[in-house]
Design an enzyme around this catalytic site. Structure first.
Site, PDB file in Angstrom:
ATOM      1  N   HIS A 183      45.149  66.240-100.454  1.00  0.00           N
ATOM      2  CA  HIS A 183      43.818  66.875-100.457  1.00  0.00           C
ATOM      3  C   HIS A 183      43.814  68.254 -99.800  1.00  0.00           C
ATOM      4  O   HIS A 183      42.932  69.046-100.048  1.00  0.00           O
ATOM      5  CB  HIS A 183      42.755  65.942 -99.869  1.00  0.00           C
ATOM      6  CG  HIS A 183      42.737  65.870 -98.368  1.00  0.00           C
ATOM      7  ND1 HIS A 183      43.605  65.095 -97.659  1.00  0.00           N
ATOM      8  CD2 HIS A 183      41.950  66.470 -97.446  1.00  0.00           C
ATOM      9  CE1 HIS A 183      43.356  65.237 -96.365  1.00  0.00           C
ATOM     10  NE2 HIS A 183      42.359  66.059 -96.204  1.00  0.00           N
ATOM     11  N   LYS A 187      41.663  72.423-100.506  1.00  0.00           N
ATOM     12  CA  LYS A 187      40.831  73.158 -99.544  1.00  0.00           C
ATOM     13  C   LYS A 187      40.781  74.629 -99.948  1.00  0.00           C
ATOM     14  O   LYS A 187      41.790  75.211-100.353  1.00  0.00           O
ATOM     15  CB  LYS A 187      41.393  73.014 -98.119  1.00  0.00           C
ATOM     16  CG  LYS A 187      41.184  71.605 -97.562  1.00  0.00           C
ATOM     17  CD  LYS A 187      41.597  71.517 -96.118  1.00  0.00           C
ATOM     18  CE  LYS A 187      41.633  70.080 -95.637  1.00  0.00           C
ATOM     19  NZ  LYS A 187      40.469  69.632 -94.933  1.00  0.00           N
ATOM     20  N   ASP A 240      52.499  61.122 -92.083  1.00  0.00           N
ATOM     21  CA  ASP A 240      51.090  61.187 -92.449  1.00  0.00           C
ATOM     22  C   ASP A 240      50.635  62.618 -92.752  1.00  0.00           C
ATOM     23  O   ASP A 240      49.796  62.837 -93.625  1.00  0.00           O
ATOM     24  CB  ASP A 240      50.266  60.611 -91.281  1.00  0.00           C
ATOM     25  CG  ASP A 240      48.791  60.494 -91.612  1.00  0.00           C
ATOM     26  OD1 ASP A 240      48.467  60.010 -92.709  1.00  0.00           O
ATOM     27  OD2 ASP A 240      47.950  60.892 -90.760  1.00  0.00           O
ATOM     28  N   HIS A 245      50.728  67.596 -96.149  1.00  0.00           N
ATOM     29  CA  HIS A 245      49.813  68.726 -95.962  1.00  0.00           C
ATOM     30  C   HIS A 245      50.510  69.977 -95.396  1.00  0.00           C
ATOM     31  O   HIS A 245      50.372  71.071 -95.929  1.00  0.00           O
ATOM     32  CB  HIS A 245      48.673  68.338 -95.009  1.00  0.00           C
ATOM     33  CG  HIS A 245      47.961  67.080 -95.405  1.00  0.00           C
ATOM     34  ND1 HIS A 245      47.792  66.712 -96.711  1.00  0.00           N
ATOM     35  CD2 HIS A 245      47.346  66.120 -94.668  1.00  0.00           C
ATOM     36  CE1 HIS A 245      47.122  65.570 -96.759  1.00  0.00           C
ATOM     37  NE2 HIS A 245      46.840  65.187 -95.535  1.00  0.00           N
TER      38      HIS A 245
HETATM   39  C1  BG6 Z   1      44.843  62.470 -94.046  1.00  0.00           C
HETATM   40  C2  BG6 Z   1      45.553  61.724 -92.961  1.00  0.00           C
HETATM   41  O1  BG6 Z   1      45.703  62.746 -95.110  1.00  0.00           O
HETATM   42  O2  BG6 Z   1      44.350  63.689 -93.518  1.00  0.00           O
HETATM   43  C3  BG6 Z   1      44.648  61.477 -91.769  1.00  0.00           C
HETATM   44  O3  BG6 Z   1      46.007  60.464 -93.470  1.00  0.00           O
HETATM   45  C4  BG6 Z   1      44.042  62.773 -91.307  1.00  0.00           C
HETATM   46  O4  BG6 Z   1      45.348  60.842 -90.719  1.00  0.00           O
HETATM   47  C5  BG6 Z   1      43.421  63.536 -92.461  1.00  0.00           C
HETATM   48  O5  BG6 Z   1      43.044  62.468 -90.343  1.00  0.00           O
HETATM   49  C6  BG6 Z   1      42.976  64.917 -92.035  1.00  0.00           C
HETATM   50  O6  BG6 Z   1      42.285  65.520 -93.081  1.00  0.00           O
HETATM   51  P1  BG6 Z   1      41.225  66.664 -92.793  1.00  0.00           P
HETATM   52  O7  BG6 Z   1      40.796  67.127 -94.138  1.00  0.00           O
HETATM   53  O8  BG6 Z   1      40.118  66.044 -91.990  1.00  0.00           O
HETATM   54  O9  BG6 Z   1      41.954  67.717 -92.008  1.00  0.00           O
END
Ligand code: BG6
Length: 515
Positions: A183, A187, A240, A245
């Site tokens: 995801h 962003k 994770d 990311h």
């Molecule tokens: C997720 C993780 O992919 O991203 C979580 O599994 C984390 O542990 C989250 O909290 C963070 O996403 P964002 O968009 O809130 O930075």
């Protein structure tokens, strides 16, 4: 850009958290912004039974709580949920899937079209394969151009399991049908890295080892592990967050200019970066990676418990809730430039940003008395909580003598466009309905990312930490993380948003606060 074409969105595991927090608020916002097609249906599948109405009520609670636009207007919500239905389904029971197949065919008939079918697997990793097989058993995988599956992370838990998953899914679906979601790629500021780098003539000529000293990517979370202890115990911060990311952000910073905006062209350039990352020999893991786990502490005046006391977490857990790594990209552009990535839970603030630290000027023209506040240029890409860009440069301090002072020029999306940027999932869900995979991970991309981390995962698995918990909740992580950057003569940059959030336009960087 036009609306998506007729689409049916089938969510597996629709009774779960992700659907309520992310997927449906995103779909509802797309509906409000008129991106959803007129012929749109959302079908929730889950093992537990629910009526259409109780499912809709459950979704409404999620939208009330998690949508960026807050509580929906009742009339508009009513129009949205007219598209929503629920069916209980057991993935091992073929009848559920013959029913599904029949339903989808009936919907096509009613609309007099062949709709795009998105099967969103919002299920635990252990069920992905059986869900994919169930789809294939009733031949819903056959239409290569209209039928897609979306697979949530974690995509495997190491290189071997990711390869196996890719192989297994690849036997049922063509690669063009498999959308592996990360995801962060949805962003706005992460997407903006491409626009910023490749739509401006100004920055690309200096985007290399001659001008850039180092790069830092920080994704700091204030929350703890919340109710996800069971999952997190098997994952940890490296799997994770960094595997997906942070490495994807690194790729966007380091990649070469793509020839076009085609999905595969962009993904090829990103994979090139992952392949160029210098492998870390096992004996050097301790110099290149640091792990940590939070103990009890204080967050904004509230006392919070340590990781080992969280629900579903072992009292002697060795899972890391903080990870920092130093990587080098071995190519002409980046030779010798360290990329530092760090992420952690229970840090002082929720901040994600990328720091591009430029080298000092090659020759100092000014007298020593002018240089007290000298700071090399710095570009900060702020991902959250504010989405924007900040550029630090030197000016003359007003007054009768020559003295230099650093200032910060800021651009924030919210200010510049007077609107709230869409949530990452909005962009990504619309893309999958359109069949655009540019912001999704390809099989080789996921595997290359695991390869980068494999030596660290191996060593961390073999040598258990003896000093956990090693940082207090509400602090910036373990001390060793400072050493990781200090060995190169650097330090972690204090998130710039924290320095500038009170200011508008030009923010004067506090002297002595951050180099
Ligand atoms: C997720 C993780 O992919 O991203 C979580 O599994 C984390 O542990 C989250 O909290 C963070 O996403 P964002 O968009 O809130 O930075």
């Amino acid at each position: 850009m036009d609306r998506a074409e007729p689409s049916i969105f089938v969510i597996f595991g629709a009774g779960g958290d992700l659907t309520q927090r992310k997927l449906v608020p995103a779909l509802y916002n797309l509906f409000l912004d008129k991106w959803l097609p007129e012929h749109f249906a959302l079908l929730g599948l889950d093992r537990r039974r629910m009526s259409d109405n109780s499912f809709r009520e459950h979704l409404l609670q999620g939208v009330n709580q998690f949508s960026r636009r807050g509580k929906p207007d009742p009339e508009t919500w009513k129009r949205f949920v007219a598209h929503v239905t629920f069916a209980d389904a057991d993935f091992s029971d073929s009848k559920s899937f013959t029913d599904l197949s029949r339903k989808l065919a009936a919907q096509d008939k009613a609309w007099n079209t062949s709709a795009h079918r998105v099967f969103y697997l919002a299920v635990p990793p252990s069920i992905i394969e059986s869900a994919a097989q169930a789809i294939a058993r009733v031949k819903l995988n056959r239409d290569r151009s209209r039928s897609r599956i979306v697979v949530e992370k974690p995509f495997g838990r190491d290189l071997a399991s990711a390869k196996k998953l890719n192989r297994d899914l690849g036997m049922l679906f063509d690669e063009s049908q498999i959308f592996r979601i990360d995801h962060y790629l949805g962003k706005e500021t992460v997407q903006n890295i491409l626009a910023f780098r490749f739509a401006n003539a100004l920055f690309e000529p200096i985007w290399n080892r001659r001008y850039i000293d180092y790069v830092q990517v920080t994704v700091a979370e204030q929350v703890g592990v919340e109710h996800r202890g069971e999952y997190y115990e098997r994952a940890g911060a490296l799997r994770d967050m960094i595997q997906n990311h942070l490495l994807q952000v690194l790729c966007l910073i380091a990649m070469e200019a793509p020839n076009s905006f085609e999905a595969d062209e962009i993904r090829n350039k990103k994979v090139d970066v992952l392949h160029a990352i210098r492998p870390i020999p096992p004996e050097q893991v301790h110099e290149s990676a640091v792990r940590g786990q939070y103990g009890p502490g204080w967050i904004q005046g509230d006392h919070v418990i340590g990781y080992r006391s969280e629900p579903d977490v072992a009292a002697d857990s060795t899972t890391e809730t903080y990870a920092a790594v130093r990587l080098f990209v071995d190519n002409w552009r980046w030779q010798g430039v360290p990329f530092y990535l760090r992420t952690g839970k229970r840090l002082p603030a929720r901040i994600s940003e990328v720091v591009i630290q430029f080298r000092p000027v090659p020759h100092q023209t000014f007298p020593a008395s002018a240089l007290l506040d000298r700071r090399p240029n710095r570009l900060v890409l702020s991902i959250q909580p504010e989405e924007g860009l900040l550029l630090r440069f030197e000016v003359k301090h007003p007054g009768p003598v020559m003295r230099l002072a650093p200032v910060m020029m800021q651009f924030y999306y919210r200010e510049a466009f007077k609107s709230e940027p869409p949530e990452a999932y909005e962009t990504l869900l619309l893309d999958v309905m359109r069949g655009d995979a540019a912001l999704y991970m390809r099989a080789d991309q996921a595997e290359a990312a695991w390869s980068v981390l494999a030596p660290i995962l191996d060593v961390w698995e073999r040598v258990k930490p003896t000093d956990f918990p090693n940082y207090q909740a509400g602090t910036w992580g373990p001390e060793d993380a400072e050493i990781l950057v200090a060995q190169d003569g650097h330090h972690w940059v204090m998130p710039t948003f924290l320095q500038c959030q009170e200011e508008m336009g030009v923010c004067r960087v506090a002297v002595g606060f951050d180099q």
